[in-house]
Design a protein around this motif. Structure first.
Motif, PDB file in Angstrom:
ATOM      1  N   UNK A 120     -17.838 -32.480  90.564  1.00 53.80           N
ATOM      2  CA  UNK A 120     -19.179 -31.949  90.303  1.00 53.80           C
ATOM      3  C   UNK A 120     -19.221 -31.168  89.002  1.00 53.80           C
TER       4      UNK A 120
ATOM      5  N   UNK B 266     -20.326 -31.331  83.702  1.00 52.58           N
ATOM      6  CA  UNK B 266     -21.587 -30.690  84.120  1.00 52.58           C
ATOM      7  C   UNK B 266     -22.211 -29.854  83.004  1.00 52.58           C
TER       8      UNK B 266
ATOM      9  N   UNK C 220     -24.046 -26.203  86.161  1.00 50.03           N
ATOM     10  CA  UNK C 220     -23.800 -26.024  87.599  1.00 50.03           C
ATOM     11  C   UNK C 220     -22.855 -24.863  87.896  1.00 50.03           C
TER      12      UNK C 220
ATOM     13  N   UNK D 298     -29.586 -42.550  84.760  1.00 45.87           N
ATOM     14  CA  UNK D 298     -29.238 -42.181  86.140  1.00 45.87           C
ATOM     15  C   UNK D 298     -30.233 -42.678  87.180  1.00 45.87           C
TER      16      UNK D 298
ATOM     17  N   UNK E 256     -32.751 -42.727  90.069  1.00 43.07           N
ATOM     18  CA  UNK E 256     -32.940 -41.699  91.108  1.00 43.07           C
ATOM     19  C   UNK E 256     -31.755 -40.730  91.197  1.00 43.07           C
ATOM     20  N   UNK E 257     -30.629 -41.085  90.582  1.00 44.16           N
ATOM     21  CA  UNK E 257     -29.495 -40.167  90.541  1.00 44.16           C
ATOM     22  C   UNK E 257     -29.861 -38.859  89.859  1.00 44.16           C
TER      23      UNK E 257
ATOM     24  N   UNK F  84     -30.899 -36.484  92.379  1.00 46.44           N
ATOM     25  CA  UNK F  84     -29.748 -35.915  93.099  1.00 46.44           C
ATOM     26  C   UNK F  84     -29.147 -34.772  92.286  1.00 46.44           C
ATOM     27  N   UNK F  85     -28.986 -35.003  90.988  1.00 47.41           N
ATOM     28  CA  UNK F  85     -28.432 -33.970  90.117  1.00 47.41           C
ATOM     29  C   UNK F  85     -29.327 -32.724  90.115  1.00 47.41           C
TER      30      UNK F  85
ATOM     31  N   UNK G 253     -31.283 -31.786  92.535  1.00 45.22           N
ATOM     32  CA  UNK G 253     -31.174 -31.101  93.832  1.00 45.22           C
ATOM     33  C   UNK G 253     -29.895 -30.261  93.873  1.00 45.22           C
ATOM     34  N   UNK G 254     -28.807 -30.815  93.348  1.00 45.73           N
ATOM     35  CA  UNK G 254     -27.554 -30.054  93.325  1.00 45.73           C
ATOM     36  C   UNK G 254     -27.722 -28.812  92.449  1.00 45.73           C
TER      37      UNK G 254
ATOM     38  N   UNK H 120     -29.564 -26.031  94.377  1.00 50.09           N
ATOM     39  CA  UNK H 120     -28.828 -25.216  95.358  1.00 50.09           C
ATOM     40  C   UNK H 120     -27.699 -24.411  94.742  1.00 50.09           C
ATOM     41  N   UNK H 121     -27.175 -24.866  93.600  1.00 49.59           N
ATOM     42  CA  UNK H 121     -26.072 -24.108  92.996  1.00 49.59           C
ATOM     43  C   UNK H 121     -26.590 -23.053  92.030  1.00 49.59           C
TER      44      UNK H 121
END
Lengths: 472, 472
Positions: A207, A211, A215, A445, A447-448, A451-452, A454-455, A458-459
């Motif tokens: 992850x 990054x 992140x 990416x 739809x990826x 995802x990135x 969303x990560x 939360x981080x």
């Protein structure tokens, strides 16, 4: 604006980590206002300097980083992790009012673990210093990016770096065995190197590799090292056509050979890089094989034979020796930028089968931009599945003012990126996204990207880490 | 309970994907109520079968999977992705009222891309079928897990599998070039294989490799293939002591050689596996080298020499040939379980320097559990940094009832896992966490577990995916 929300960050942070660790003098702020982004350098030369941060903090350890991030998450102040500043995509710097973490202050290297071939280094260690210390002890990282003298351990991990011998030794993800990362909420995450491989959920280290500081802040890494190779052989060939050289790399790798260096220059790049060695109009290939002597010998014989089948003639070791001596010289680059000439590099990659079309498309696209007067290319990181293409370009803006520079710069990048996406390549092989490639991350990416995001959410829920980088 | 919230899932899902794709007859529910988890098999034999799901859905494509997951996310019904059911840690099955996705229905394999050496297969393809189809065309995946005849593409990716030739060809993460994953909200995520490497943010594929179905449902993968090797050499040695064999693997790999197979049996495992070949009291090492003939020859000579230095004697090719023929026979395993004997395997790993201590500690810990009557070990996946250790054990419960079985089973696992954590190893090399290892994930990941939970929270906010697996 984030910086208007509270008191002067420099004052608050001096209380948190000590006044001597916080600087806000104009020279320091200027120095950390940009990295080696050609656009920022040109704009600065044309009288439009990058935005200044509020202050620069030199943490002593992960605990200091955690304290700064906790405070920043509470107040919403932006934080820019800054390593060696050698990035060329605008990944570090240029945010008004932000706090810069000058991670060079984290500079410890532990003694290598000679059984497990691991070494732990803090994020601010210059890779060249790490490599020197290892060489004295009989080891190497096998990772030699062109920026090795300027770039830090943390920076090379965060940007997803590749080294010049990546065909043999892999890229930074193949070197990293463990990471220490500080999250936006101040959590110190120790992702340990207790085994060479495991199946305990997804590998969380991944992850943070690549990054780009959005992140978490990398504060230390455990890295795989190699014994210095028992032998090395360097050799080179001239190919009648670029495409024949591309085919040679593919055949060599798909036959199971792993030269550590596979580096093919198109005729223009060869003429510039090897004026004394390159036959006119030919593509030049540099090879190096490393390892046990018997294997090196067998590999070189096989590579020679496969190359001859494709019409290559041997050029001997001299071009490689020349390249090894001069490979990290970038003075010309600075000189050109100082003269207001845009010199830049754009690296992309594709699978075999699309490489020739990608080469032609990106090259033509860059050449088609008004002001461009030079485009050359080499292929320097290869895999059984495909290769990178590394374009070097020079261009002069129609008007030497900031607007003219931006028009030229974004014109070149838009042309190259659109051509790359259309040709089915990836938009970056190893320089990363930074600010310049953000617009094409969605195309890459799909739809990826969500995802990135969303990560990220939360981080780093308040979005304090490296705003404006990587995520569009 | 999730299933009490709404109408019968089988009825709703028949409307969504077609009645012929949904089954809820007792035989089908029984079949999908567990995988090859030894505990579940033993308990079933002792009269305590696993909980039954509500129904089993056979999707036609990613769109069907998306429809099921969207509905499940709305209603909160649990969904269990089920591949070949060959897992041995309880990663698939056993949730009352859940909907099982029988992914074997996704069975297409595309023609390989011969330029880029890639093949795309749907999640439900048996790996052995993929391998057979590739072999006919002159290719191989290089990935040969023992479960190859039972396990699916999706299952091997989701559990973080390793193959028997992983020392040469790497594990599943080295094979995967692209993934199609359906998220809990029905998003179909196509993480493409458009280049062999890229630096466009963290590599998102890695979030799903080893995620054991809790972050998304893998519906297809693009995999790297290799041309069938030009040559292969198999050879073997007897070592005076296990530790000398361990040292031989370390020296071979750290010298830069890459035998595709490095497989060291301790004396007990050797006596069981090679009754006709293993000298009593010796450790037996199997090697295989593959690739260009010249390299194979040089590698074998180097391995022979390094082994002799450590006191090894040559055993010739026969033990390897025997192993190649019998390596995937597991009938004895089923027979023993059917007789109420616990036979199980526990794989861990550590860096060199800790391997000998890990071997001794885990072995002693398992042997110390009442009822255990056999413990043997081999080291079968090695790296320059360390190796896996694969323990095989047999034990008989004090009482043959469900409580007695559980006491024995969890006694063995607790002893092994605690010893492993204390010795600094990783709790799983390649079988994954499933249900049995959940308790030790916190010890393994530290604050990383919280990161994993946060990622789970944003990708599957209602927690519908594979409850009870991986996350404690």
């Amino acid at each position: 604006m984030a910086e208007s929300a509270g008191p002067d960050p420099a004052v608050v942070l001096a209380e948190l980590v000590g006044g001597e660790r916080v600087a806000s003098d104009p020279d320091t702020l200027a120095r950390f206002s940009r990295d080696h982004w050609p656009l920022a350098i040109l704009l600065e030369g044309a009288g439009r300097p990058a935005d200044r941060p509020a202050c620069v903090v030199r943490p002593r350890h992960a605990g200091d980083v955690a304290a700064v991030l906790r405070w920043a998450s509470e107040t919403g102040v932006w934080v820019i992790p800054y390593g060696g500043g050698s990035g060329v995509c605008g990944g570090a710097g240029g945010v008004r009012g932000a706090v810069v973490l000058d991670l060079r202050s984290l500079g410890r290297i532990l003694e290598p673990d000679r059984d497990a071939l691991l070494v732990r280094a803090e994020a601010g260690v210059l890779w060249a210093d790490l490599e020197r210390q290892l060489t004295e002890r009989g080891f190497t990282t096998g990772h030699y990016p062109q920026s090795i003298d300027l770039a830090t351990v943390g920076g090379l991990v965060a940007t997803g770096s590749s080294g010049q011998f990546s065909t043999g030794y892999g890229s930074i993800e193949d070197r990293v065995a463990g990471l220490e990362v500080v999250l936006a909420d101040g959590t110190v995450l120790d992702l340990p190197d207790r085994a060479p491989r495991r199946a305990v959920g997804p590998e969380l280290m991944r992850l943070f590799i690549g990054s780009e500081g959005v992140l978490g802040v990398i504060t230390a890494a455990s890295l795989r090292v190699l014994p210095l190779p028992a032998s090395r052989s360097v050799y080179s060939h001239a190919f009648p056509r670029w495409e024949a050289g591309v085919e040679a790399i593919r055949r060599v790798l798909q036959a199971g050979w792993r030269p550590v260096l596979t580096r093919l220059y198109d005729p223009l790049d060869a003429a510039r890089s090897f004026p004394e060695h390159a036959p006119p109009g030919r593509a030049v290939m540099l090879w190096a094989s490393e390892g046990p002597a018997e294997r090196v010998r067998a590999e070189r014989e096989a590579v020679d034979a496969l190359s001859r089948d494709l019409g290559a003639t041997e050029l001997g070791p001299d071009p490689v020796v020349h390249w090894l001596e001069h490979r990290n010289d970038v003075q010309l680059w600075y000189d050109a930028l100082a003269m207001g000439v845009l010199v830049d590099t754009i690296e992309v990659a594709a699978n075999w089968g699309r490489v020739d079309a990608l080469y032609a498309a990106v090259r033509a696209a860059i050449e088609g931009v008004a002001g461009v007067f030079y485009v050359a290319c080499h292929a320097s990181h290869a895999y059984p599945q495909g290769t990178s293409l590394y374009f070097t370009l020079a261009a002069r803006p129609a008007e030497p003012d900031p607007d003219g520079i931006e028009t030229l710069y974004y014109g070149v990048w838009e042309a190259a990126m659109e051509a790359c996406v259309a040709a089915g390549g990836t938009i970056s092989h190893h320089h990363g996204v930074g600010r310049v490639r953000r617009r094409w991350v969605a195309a890459e990416l799909g739809p990826g990207l969500d995802v990135l995001r969303r990560v990220k959410q939360v981080l780093d829920p308040r979005g304090i880490l490296n705003p404006g980088v990587l995520l569009p």
